[in-house]
Scaffold this motif. Structure first.
Motif, mmCIF file in Angstrom:
data_model
loop_
_atom_site.group_PDB
_atom_site.id
_atom_site.type_symbol
_atom_site.label_atom_id
_atom_site.label_comp_id
_atom_site.label_asym_id
_atom_site.label_seq_id
_atom_site.Cartn_x
_atom_site.Cartn_y
_atom_site.Cartn_z
ATOM 1 N N ASN A 61 -0.446 2.926 4.269
ATOM 2 C CA ASN A 61 -1.799 2.475 3.964
ATOM 3 C C ASN A 61 -2.068 1.142 4.660
ATOM 4 O OD1 ASN A 61 -0.979 0.314 2.330
ATOM 5 N ND2 ASN A 61 -1.984 1.068 0.503
ATOM 6 N N LEU A 65 1.797 -0.320 2.470
ATOM 7 C CA LEU A 65 2.484 0.335 1.350
ATOM 8 C C LEU A 65 2.871 1.758 1.719
ATOM 9 C CD1 LEU A 65 0.251 -0.911 -1.586
ATOM 10 C CD2 LEU A 65 2.661 -1.461 -1.244
ATOM 11 N N THR A 67 2.576 4.664 0.601
ATOM 12 C CA THR A 67 1.852 5.468 -0.380
ATOM 13 C C THR A 67 2.161 6.959 -0.267
ATOM 14 O OG1 THR A 67 -0.049 5.460 1.112
ATOM 15 C CG2 THR A 67 -0.045 3.856 -0.682
ATOM 16 N N ASN A 92 8.484 -1.143 -1.721
ATOM 17 C CA ASN A 92 7.649 -0.096 -1.117
ATOM 18 C C ASN A 92 6.595 -0.625 -0.156
ATOM 19 O OD1 ASN A 92 8.888 2.138 -2.425
ATOM 20 N ND2 ASN A 92 7.805 1.571 -4.296
ATOM 21 N N GLN A 93 6.790 -1.825 0.377
ATOM 22 C CA GLN A 93 5.816 -2.392 1.307
ATOM 23 C C GLN A 93 6.530 -2.935 2.542
ATOM 24 O OE1 GLN A 93 3.219 -5.366 -0.388
ATOM 25 N NE2 GLN A 93 1.710 -5.047 1.208
#
Length: 108
Positions: A61, A65, A67, A92-93
């Protein structure tokens, strides 16, 4: 079908993402001239999980992230694939997204 054609155009761009780079759903949509269709790009990426020639793990994203990670086999496969390409991820980034971001060329 128009949707199939759109998905194929998304995959054509995704195949161009260089090793060690990522792009966003929105950047792909913008490159296709459909800037408001980032969600459809996401649907296309979700639909390609059996296509080994489409590096779906390189599409994140706009904030970096992961996603789409729940669409990969295993709990951390997307992260592992990105890390194997030298991309650092925390919570998660992607860390230092600007350094790893690849902007696709806009189709005319």
């Amino acid at each position: 079908m128009a949707e199939d054609n759109f998905f194929e155009r998304v995959y054509a761009i995704a195949r161009q993402i260089p090793y060690g780079k990522v792009t966003s759903y929105g950047a792909i949509a913008k490159a296709l001239g459909t800037a408001r269709s980032a969600r459809m790009v996401g649907w296309a990426m979700n639909a390609c999980h059996n296509m080994e020639d489409v590096p779906a793990h390189r599409v994140v994203n706009r904030k970096g992230l992961l996603t789409g990670k729940h669409h990969f086999d295993g709990t951390n496969l997307m992260q592992q694939l990105l890390e194997s390409e030298g991309i650092v991820i925390e919570n998660n980034q992607i860390i230092d997204l600007e350094k790893h971001f690849w902007a696709p060329e806009i189709e005319l």
